[in-house]
Design a protein around this motif. Structure first.
Motif, mmCIF file in Angstrom:
data_model
loop_
_atom_site.group_PDB
_atom_site.id
_atom_site.type_symbol
_atom_site.label_atom_id
_atom_site.label_comp_id
_atom_site.label_asym_id
_atom_site.label_seq_id
_atom_site.Cartn_x
_atom_site.Cartn_y
_atom_site.Cartn_z
ATOM 1 N N SER A 1 0.824 -1.204 0.000
ATOM 2 C CA SER A 1 0.000 0.000 0.000
ATOM 3 C C SER A 1 0.858 1.254 0.000
ATOM 4 N N LYS A 2 0.552 2.159 -0.898
ATOM 5 C CA LYS A 2 1.302 3.417 -0.966
ATOM 6 C C LYS A 2 1.111 4.254 0.297
ATOM 7 N N GLU A 3 -0.019 4.087 0.959
ATOM 8 C CA GLU A 3 -0.301 4.851 2.169
ATOM 9 C C GLU A 3 0.710 4.573 3.275
ATOM 10 N N VAL A 4 1.249 3.356 3.333
ATOM 11 C CA VAL A 4 2.221 3.013 4.387
ATOM 12 C C VAL A 4 3.663 3.107 3.895
ATOM 13 N N LEU A 5 3.849 3.452 2.635
ATOM 14 C CA LEU A 5 5.193 3.508 2.075
ATOM 15 C C LEU A 5 6.111 4.479 2.829
#
Length: 90
Positions: free
Chosen positions: A74-78
């Motif tokens: 997920s890009k949100e947790v990147l």
């Protein structure tokens, strides 16, 4: 500053130099250190995953023997995973 870049502006890079390349591409972000270590961040469309690759040196030997490859779905947790990786290796 591009919107996607802003998400990474508060990272503590521990004296690394960040280079933004292209959003959601195999080559997204590079964080380079004076001792030669590189943290490379990229997206692989076929896998639908982001990869954070840590190499001791940006040469053939470093890339053949990465210290770690972190898969991120997920890009949100990147940004959090990049920060965790920096803290682990620096």
């Amino acid at each position: 500053m591009s919107n996607w870049i802003e998400e990474y502006s508060n990272l503590d890079l521990k004296n690394g130099e960040i280079k933004f390349i292209y959003d959601d591409d195999q080559d997204m972000i590079e964080i380079r250190y004076k001792d030669g270590m590189l943290i490379d961040v990229g997206y692989v469309e076929e896998d639908r995953k982001y990869y954070i690759t840590v190499v001791k040196s940006d040469d053939k030997n470093g890339w053949q023997n990465p210290l770690e490859i972190v898969e991120v779905s997920s890009k949100e947790v990147l940004p959090v995973e990049i920060q965790n990786t920096v803290m682990k290796y620096r």
